[in-house]
Design a protein around this motif. Structure first.
Motif, mmCIF file in Angstrom:
data_model
loop_
_atom_site.group_PDB
_atom_site.id
_atom_site.type_symbol
_atom_site.label_atom_id
_atom_site.label_comp_id
_atom_site.label_asym_id
_atom_site.label_seq_id
_atom_site.Cartn_x
_atom_site.Cartn_y
_atom_site.Cartn_z
ATOM 1 N N ASP A 1 3.945 5.519 -5.794
ATOM 2 C CA ASP A 1 3.841 5.457 -7.253
ATOM 3 C C ASP A 1 2.735 6.351 -7.803
ATOM 4 O O ASP A 1 2.912 7.022 -8.817
ATOM 5 C CB ASP A 1 3.603 4.015 -7.709
ATOM 6 C CG ASP A 1 4.794 3.107 -7.448
ATOM 7 O OD1 ASP A 1 5.912 3.619 -7.190
ATOM 8 O OD2 ASP A 1 4.610 1.877 -7.485
ATOM 9 N N LEU A 2 1.582 6.354 -7.134
ATOM 10 C CA LEU A 2 0.442 7.134 -7.626
ATOM 11 C C LEU A 2 0.571 8.628 -7.387
ATOM 12 O O LEU A 2 0.195 9.438 -8.228
ATOM 13 C CB LEU A 2 -0.856 6.650 -6.982
ATOM 14 C CG LEU A 2 -1.443 5.349 -7.483
ATOM 15 C CD1 LEU A 2 -2.680 4.980 -6.669
ATOM 16 C CD2 LEU A 2 -1.793 5.435 -8.953
ATOM 17 N N TYR A 3 1.089 8.989 -6.214
ATOM 18 C CA TYR A 3 1.054 10.398 -5.811
ATOM 19 C C TYR A 3 2.422 11.060 -5.737
ATOM 20 O O TYR A 3 2.515 12.244 -5.434
ATOM 21 C CB TYR A 3 0.330 10.534 -4.468
ATOM 22 C CG TYR A 3 -1.090 10.044 -4.557
ATOM 23 C CD1 TYR A 3 -2.055 10.749 -5.269
ATOM 24 C CD2 TYR A 3 -1.463 8.846 -3.955
ATOM 25 C CE1 TYR A 3 -3.352 10.290 -5.372
ATOM 26 C CE2 TYR A 3 -2.770 8.383 -4.047
ATOM 27 C CZ TYR A 3 -3.700 9.108 -4.757
ATOM 28 O OH TYR A 3 -4.985 8.643 -4.852
ATOM 29 N N ASN A 4 3.481 10.275 -6.003
ATOM 30 C CA ASN A 4 4.830 10.825 -5.999
ATOM 31 C C ASN A 4 5.120 11.602 -4.717
ATOM 32 O O ASN A 4 5.550 12.749 -4.751
ATOM 33 C CB ASN A 4 5.053 11.702 -7.242
ATOM 34 C CG ASN A 4 6.528 11.995 -7.455
ATOM 35 O OD1 ASN A 4 7.384 11.194 -7.100
ATOM 36 N ND2 ASN A 4 6.810 13.150 -8.011
ATOM 37 N N VAL A 5 4.844 10.980 -3.572
ATOM 38 C CA VAL A 5 5.078 11.613 -2.283
ATOM 39 C C VAL A 5 6.305 11.016 -1.614
ATOM 40 O O VAL A 5 6.656 9.856 -1.833
ATOM 41 C CB VAL A 5 3.855 11.477 -1.334
ATOM 42 C CG1 VAL A 5 2.680 12.265 -1.849
ATOM 43 C CG2 VAL A 5 3.471 10.032 -1.138
ATOM 44 N N ASP A 6 6.949 11.846 -0.811
ATOM 45 C CA ASP A 6 8.088 11.387 -0.022
ATOM 46 C C ASP A 6 7.542 10.886 1.311
ATOM 47 O O ASP A 6 6.965 11.651 2.083
ATOM 48 C CB ASP A 6 9.072 12.529 0.194
ATOM 49 C CG ASP A 6 10.306 12.090 0.936
ATOM 50 O OD1 ASP A 6 10.665 10.905 0.864
ATOM 51 O OD2 ASP A 6 10.915 12.945 1.613
ATOM 52 N N ILE A 7 7.703 9.603 1.561
ATOM 53 C CA ILE A 7 7.116 8.970 2.737
ATOM 54 C C ILE A 7 8.208 8.575 3.721
ATOM 55 O O ILE A 7 9.223 7.995 3.342
ATOM 56 C CB ILE A 7 6.279 7.739 2.339
ATOM 57 C CG1 ILE A 7 5.064 8.193 1.523
ATOM 58 C CG2 ILE A 7 5.849 6.939 3.562
ATOM 59 C CD1 ILE A 7 4.190 7.066 1.022
ATOM 60 N N TYR A 8 7.966 8.891 4.974
ATOM 61 C CA TYR A 8 8.825 8.452 6.072
ATOM 62 C C TYR A 8 8.080 7.331 6.774
ATOM 63 O O TYR A 8 6.993 7.536 7.296
ATOM 64 C CB TYR A 8 9.069 9.619 7.030
ATOM 65 C CG TYR A 8 10.099 9.351 8.099
ATOM 66 C CD1 TYR A 8 11.363 9.905 8.005
ATOM 67 C CD2 TYR A 8 9.809 8.562 9.211
ATOM 68 C CE1 TYR A 8 12.316 9.690 8.988
ATOM 69 C CE2 TYR A 8 10.756 8.332 10.190
ATOM 70 C CZ TYR A 8 12.002 8.904 10.084
ATOM 71 O OH TYR A 8 12.944 8.681 11.058
ATOM 72 N N LEU B 1 0.830 -1.209 0.000
ATOM 73 C CA LEU B 1 0.000 0.000 0.000
ATOM 74 C C LEU B 1 0.862 1.255 0.000
ATOM 75 O O LEU B 1 0.593 2.203 -0.752
ATOM 76 C CB LEU B 1 -0.942 -0.002 1.203
ATOM 77 C CG LEU B 1 -1.802 1.251 1.370
ATOM 78 C CD1 LEU B 1 -2.708 1.473 0.164
ATOM 79 C CD2 LEU B 1 -2.621 1.154 2.649
ATOM 80 N N VAL B 2 1.905 1.267 0.803
ATOM 81 C CA VAL B 2 2.806 2.423 0.841
ATOM 82 C C VAL B 2 3.445 2.632 -0.532
ATOM 83 O O VAL B 2 3.514 3.761 -1.024
ATOM 84 C CB VAL B 2 3.881 2.248 1.942
ATOM 85 C CG1 VAL B 2 4.963 3.303 1.824
ATOM 86 C CG2 VAL B 2 3.238 2.284 3.316
ATOM 87 N N GLN B 3 3.884 1.554 -1.173
ATOM 88 C CA GLN B 3 4.498 1.681 -2.492
ATOM 89 C C GLN B 3 3.497 2.207 -3.525
ATOM 90 O O GLN B 3 3.853 3.005 -4.387
ATOM 91 C CB GLN B 3 5.097 0.350 -2.959
ATOM 92 C CG GLN B 3 5.938 0.472 -4.200
ATOM 93 C CD GLN B 3 7.085 1.456 -4.037
ATOM 94 O OE1 GLN B 3 7.857 1.368 -3.095
ATOM 95 N NE2 GLN B 3 7.184 2.412 -4.949
#
Length: 135
Positions: free
Chosen positions: A23-30, A17-19
């Motif tokens: 991929d969909l929203y091009n967000v930087d996730i911590y 889900l995180v991936q």
């Protein structure tokens, strides 16, 4: 920074889900899991090599429970990692938490400070059944 609390058993698809979000929203996730500190204990004090057998998963859960009962360590570690996420300029802080009381505390903390926070329960019925059998 927004907070997403994921809940679900091992291998339910939380990482997938995180991936998808990346991929969909091009967000930087911590990303952080509330059990990561217990993994650090296992690595530094028990010579754990990172394998995730049912026996090891149970031991990690037991260490985490001790941390909850004696000082609320997982809760405070999540808050500490949230501060690191802010420093890293990430768009979204994603934390994996399994225990409903721990989720409730975190939601109350973040929402009480007007920090956008959402929880998602990730289901994988096959893994749910396997996890229940291994308790």
């Amino acid at each position: 920074m927004k907070v997403l609390i994921l809940n679900g058993p091992a291998e339910a698809g939380k990482g997938t889900l995180v991936q998808i979000l990346v991929d969909l929203y091009n967000v930087d996730i911590y990303e952080y899991s509330s059990i990561d500190w217990a993994k650090d204990v296992m690595l530094s004090h028990f010579g754990w090599q990172g394998e995730k057998t049912p026996k090891v998963r149970k031991l990690l859960g037991d260490i985490k429970k001790l941390g909850i009962d004696y000082g609320d360590i997982p809760y405070y570690k999540v808050l500490e990692e949230y501060e690191h996420a802010i420093s890293s300029m990430s768009d979204l802080f994603v934390v994996d938490v399994r225990e409903p009381p721990e989720i409730k505390k975190l939601v109350e903390h973040f929402r009480g400070r007007k920090i956008p926070c959402m929880t998602i329960r990730v289901y994988n019925l096959k893994k749910e059944k396997e996890a229940a059998e291994n308790l």
